[in-house]
Design a protein around this motif. Structure first.
Motif, short mmCIF file in Angstrom:
data_model
loop_
_atom_site.label_atom_id
_atom_site.label_comp_id
_atom_site.label_asym_id
_atom_site.label_seq_id
_atom_site.Cartn_x
_atom_site.Cartn_y
_atom_site.Cartn_z
N SER A 198 -0.60 3.68 12.67
CA SER A 198 -0.60 4.46 13.92
C SER A 198 -2.00 4.52 14.53
N GLN A 199 -3.03 4.63 13.70
CA GLN A 199 -4.40 4.64 14.21
C GLN A 199 -4.76 3.26 14.77
N GLN A 200 -4.34 2.22 14.08
CA GLN A 200 -4.60 0.86 14.58
C GLN A 200 -3.98 0.67 15.96
N ALA A 201 -2.73 1.07 16.10
CA ALA A 201 -2.02 0.88 17.36
C ALA A 201 -2.69 1.64 18.50
N VAL A 202 -3.03 2.89 18.26
CA VAL A 202 -3.65 3.71 19.31
C VAL A 202 -5.04 3.17 19.65
N PHE A 203 -5.83 2.82 18.64
CA PHE A 203 -7.17 2.30 18.91
C PHE A 203 -7.09 1.00 19.70
N ARG A 204 -6.20 0.11 19.29
CA ARG A 204 -6.06 -1.18 19.96
C ARG A 204 -5.67 -0.99 21.43
N LYS A 205 -4.68 -0.15 21.66
CA LYS A 205 -4.21 0.06 23.03
C LYS A 205 -5.27 0.77 23.88
N SER A 206 -5.96 1.71 23.29
CA SER A 206 -6.95 2.48 24.05
C SER A 206 -8.22 1.71 24.33
N PHE A 207 -8.82 1.16 23.30
CA PHE A 207 -10.14 0.55 23.44
C PHE A 207 -10.13 -0.94 23.70
N LEU A 208 -9.18 -1.65 23.12
CA LEU A 208 -9.17 -3.10 23.29
C LEU A 208 -8.30 -3.53 24.46
N GLU A 209 -7.22 -2.80 24.72
CA GLU A 209 -6.35 -3.14 25.85
C GLU A 209 -6.63 -2.26 27.06
N ASP A 210 -7.52 -1.27 26.90
CA ASP A 210 -7.96 -0.40 27.99
C ASP A 210 -6.81 0.35 28.66
N LYS A 211 -5.89 0.85 27.85
CA LYS A 211 -4.74 1.60 28.38
C LYS A 211 -5.06 3.09 28.39
N THR A 212 -4.45 3.79 29.32
CA THR A 212 -4.65 5.23 29.43
C THR A 212 -3.79 5.94 28.39
N THR A 213 -4.08 7.22 28.19
CA THR A 213 -3.29 8.02 27.25
C THR A 213 -1.84 8.07 27.70
N ASP A 214 -1.60 8.20 29.00
CA ASP A 214 -0.22 8.21 29.52
C ASP A 214 0.50 6.89 29.20
N GLU A 215 -0.17 5.78 29.41
CA GLU A 215 0.44 4.47 29.12
C GLU A 215 0.76 4.33 27.64
N ILE A 216 -0.15 4.80 26.80
CA ILE A 216 0.07 4.72 25.35
C ILE A 216 1.25 5.61 24.96
N ALA A 217 1.30 6.81 25.53
CA ALA A 217 2.40 7.74 25.24
C ALA A 217 3.74 7.12 25.65
N ASN A 218 3.79 6.49 26.81
CA ASN A 218 5.03 5.86 27.27
C ASN A 218 5.45 4.72 26.37
N GLU A 219 4.49 3.94 25.89
CA GLU A 219 4.80 2.79 25.04
C GLU A 219 5.19 3.18 23.62
N THR A 220 4.52 4.21 23.09
CA THR A 220 4.73 4.56 21.68
C THR A 220 5.64 5.75 21.45
N GLY A 221 5.83 6.57 22.48
CA GLY A 221 6.62 7.79 22.31
C GLY A 221 5.85 8.91 21.65
N MET A 222 4.55 8.71 21.44
CA MET A 222 3.71 9.74 20.83
C MET A 222 3.30 10.75 21.89
N SER A 223 3.01 11.97 21.44
CA SER A 223 2.50 12.98 22.37
C SER A 223 1.03 12.69 22.67
N GLU A 224 0.53 13.23 23.77
CA GLU A 224 -0.87 13.02 24.13
C GLU A 224 -1.80 13.59 23.07
#
Length: 190
Positions: free
Chosen positions: A132-158
């Motif tokens: 879960s940490q890998q996925a969030v880190f990758r999406k946030s820092f390497l793919e430059d996605k916003t918290t909203d985009e990550i939440a929509n993709e993963t179903g995780m809360s902000e």
């Protein structure tokens, strides 16, 4: 993280394991490098595959691990420029005769190489993180996605995303604490 080592004699002789080791070590950073030019993952993957094939075809000319690295980065850069040139007219240099030194390249190319080497070290350290940490880190820092985009993709809360990102950064800081480039990168993105 151990430094890369390849049996040059086995590589020159065409032993598959030696080439596979080179491929595994360089393919991901070369894809990052190529993507920084062409901005398309599938094209970057094709370019890297072609560069690896060129390396295989020229393996008997290679004498050191540094030459492998130089050959791959120069061939990849030139293929990226060729690709861009085919879409718009720009000039290109041929592969230099002396493949021993990457520092002779333009500063922008050298900076990109340093950046992808940093990304490779971060990727290796990320492998030690929980999924879960890998996925969030990758999406946030390497793919430059916003918290909203990550939440929509993963179903995780902000808040969960924030927690996973924070834990990932804390662990990576510990794992890469002596890496000056990582600390600079964190200052830039964080």
């Amino acid at each position: 993280m151990s430094p890369f080592a390849v049996d040059i004699n086995a590589f020159n002789a065409g032993e598959r394991k030696a080439f596979d080791d080179v491929y595994r070590y360089y393919s991901r950073p070369l894809q990052h490098f190529a993507r920084s030019y062409v901005h398309r993952q599938t094209l970057a993957e094709e370019i890297v595959s072609d560069s690896m094939l060129k390396l295989w075809d020229n393996r008997q000319r290679i004498r050191t691990e540094q030459q492998i690295k130089a050959f791959l980065y120069i061939a990849t850069r030139n293929a990226c420029i060729d690709s861009l040139r085919s879409r718009r007219a720009i000039s290109i240099q041929d592969l230099p005769e002396d493949m021993h030194d990457l520092t002779g390249q333009e500063p922008e190319v050298y900076n990109r190489i340093l950046y992808v080497e940093l990304l490779q070290q971060v990727e290796e350290a990320m492998d030690r993180l929980p999924p879960s940490q890998q996925a969030v880190f990758r999406k946030s820092f390497l793919e430059d996605k916003t918290t909203d985009e990550i939440a929509n993709e993963t179903g995780m809360s902000e808040s969960s995303i924030f927690t996973q990102k924070s834990k990932a950064l804390t662990t990576l800081r510990k794992l890469l604490k002596n890496n000056f480039l990582f600390l600079l990168w964190l200052a830039k993105v964080g």
